[in-house]
Each structure stands twice: as C-alpha cells, then as structure tokens.
Enzyme design. Structure first.
Site, mmCIF file in Angstrom:
data_model
loop_
_atom_site.group_PDB
_atom_site.id
_atom_site.type_symbol
_atom_site.label_atom_id
_atom_site.label_comp_id
_atom_site.label_asym_id
_atom_site.label_seq_id
_atom_site.Cartn_x
_atom_site.Cartn_y
_atom_site.Cartn_z
ATOM 1 C CG HIS A 130 6.666 -2.497 52.499
ATOM 2 N ND1 HIS A 130 7.537 -3.781 53.145
ATOM 3 C CD2 HIS A 130 7.723 -2.804 50.997
ATOM 4 C CE1 HIS A 130 8.333 -4.521 51.787
ATOM 5 N NE2 HIS A 130 8.533 -3.926 50.840
ATOM 6 C CB CYS A 177 5.239 -6.443 56.754
ATOM 7 S SG CYS A 177 5.107 -4.368 55.243
ATOM 8 C CG HIS A 180 15.821 -2.812 58.033
ATOM 9 N ND1 HIS A 180 15.942 -3.638 56.744
ATOM 10 C CD2 HIS A 180 17.685 -3.496 58.749
ATOM 11 C CE1 HIS A 180 16.945 -4.041 56.748
ATOM 12 N NE2 HIS A 180 17.963 -4.460 57.440
#
Ligand code: AMP
Ligand code: ZN
Length: 114
Positions: free
Chosen positions: A46, A7, A100
């Site tokens: 997120h 973030c 990710h």
C-alpha cells in the site's frame, strides 16, 4: 491498509477481473473503462501515491514497468500502442489513494489525457 478498496481487491475481499498477478503486483480491468482496454496495475504494497514512493521501492517500481510490458504483449497492444497514466492528488482527480497505473488502449486515444 484498512478501508483501501485496492488493498481489499488484493486480499480478494472485493472481486476483480484479474489479468496478471505475482508476489509484488496485481493487474485487473478497470470497473469503468475509458477505452476498449483499460487495465489498472497496482503494487501489492500500500503506497498512497507517487509522493510516497521511497528509495526502497526502486525494485518494485521497475518491476511494475516490466509487468506493463508483459501485459501489453499479452493484450496484443504492443504494436498498436497504449498510454500509461498515474494520477496524483486532487487536481489530477486521483480517486483511489493506492498507487496505480492505468493502461489505456484499443482505440486512438487523441490528445486528451483520458
Ligand atoms: P484514479 O482516478 O486515477 O484514482 O482512478 C481510479 C480508478 O479505479 C478509476 O478508473 C475507477 O474506475 C477504478 N476503480 C474503482 N473501483 C474499482 C473496482 N472495484 N474495480 C476496478 N476498478 C475500480
Ligand atoms: Zn491500499
């Protein structure tokens, strides 16, 4: 999300070597590359891991794969091949709790995962 390194990268609080960015997704070079090309693709939202993906993220997740396609062509690895990996949880060795996708390429990757 406070105290999330990815973030902070999204918010430009930590520098990164960006290779792609749009309103939903950011991609940047992994700081500790495991192959000649090692890029991380992350949603700007997120989401801690695969386990927290919800139905409302369908468009976002599909878009991440579009972005992986764009990057593969941009990096000229679409013909030679590449591997996409997402680690989830302890046994997979997930270190950063922000979803990710690793793109690994640039050499024969062998049979080991990374
Ligand atoms: P994982 O083990 O799947 O959670 O992968 C986390 C990845 O993030 C590792 O490959 C790290 O090298 C990479 N990483 C951690 N911090 C940074 C950073 N500041 N910039 C780029 N990559 C990072
Ligand atoms: Zn985060």
């Amino acid at each position: 999300m406070e105290n999330c390194i990815f973030c902070k990268i999204i918010n430009n609080e930590i520098p990164s070597n960006k290779v792609y960015e749009d309103d939903m997704v950011l991609a940047f070079k992994d700081i500790n590359p495991q192959a000649p090309i090692h890029i991380l693709v992350i949603p700007k939202k997120h989401i801690p891991s695969i386990l927290e993906i919800s139905k409302e993220d369908d468009t976002l997740i599909a878009h991440i794969y579009d972005v992986i396609n764009i990057i593969a062509k941009k990096e000229n690895i679409d013909k030679t091949g590449f591997r996409v990996i997402t680690n989830c949880g302890q046994d997979a060795g997930q270190e950063v709790m922000h979803l990710h996708f690793h793109i690994l390429a640039g050499r024969k990757l062998g049979t080991k995962i990374i």
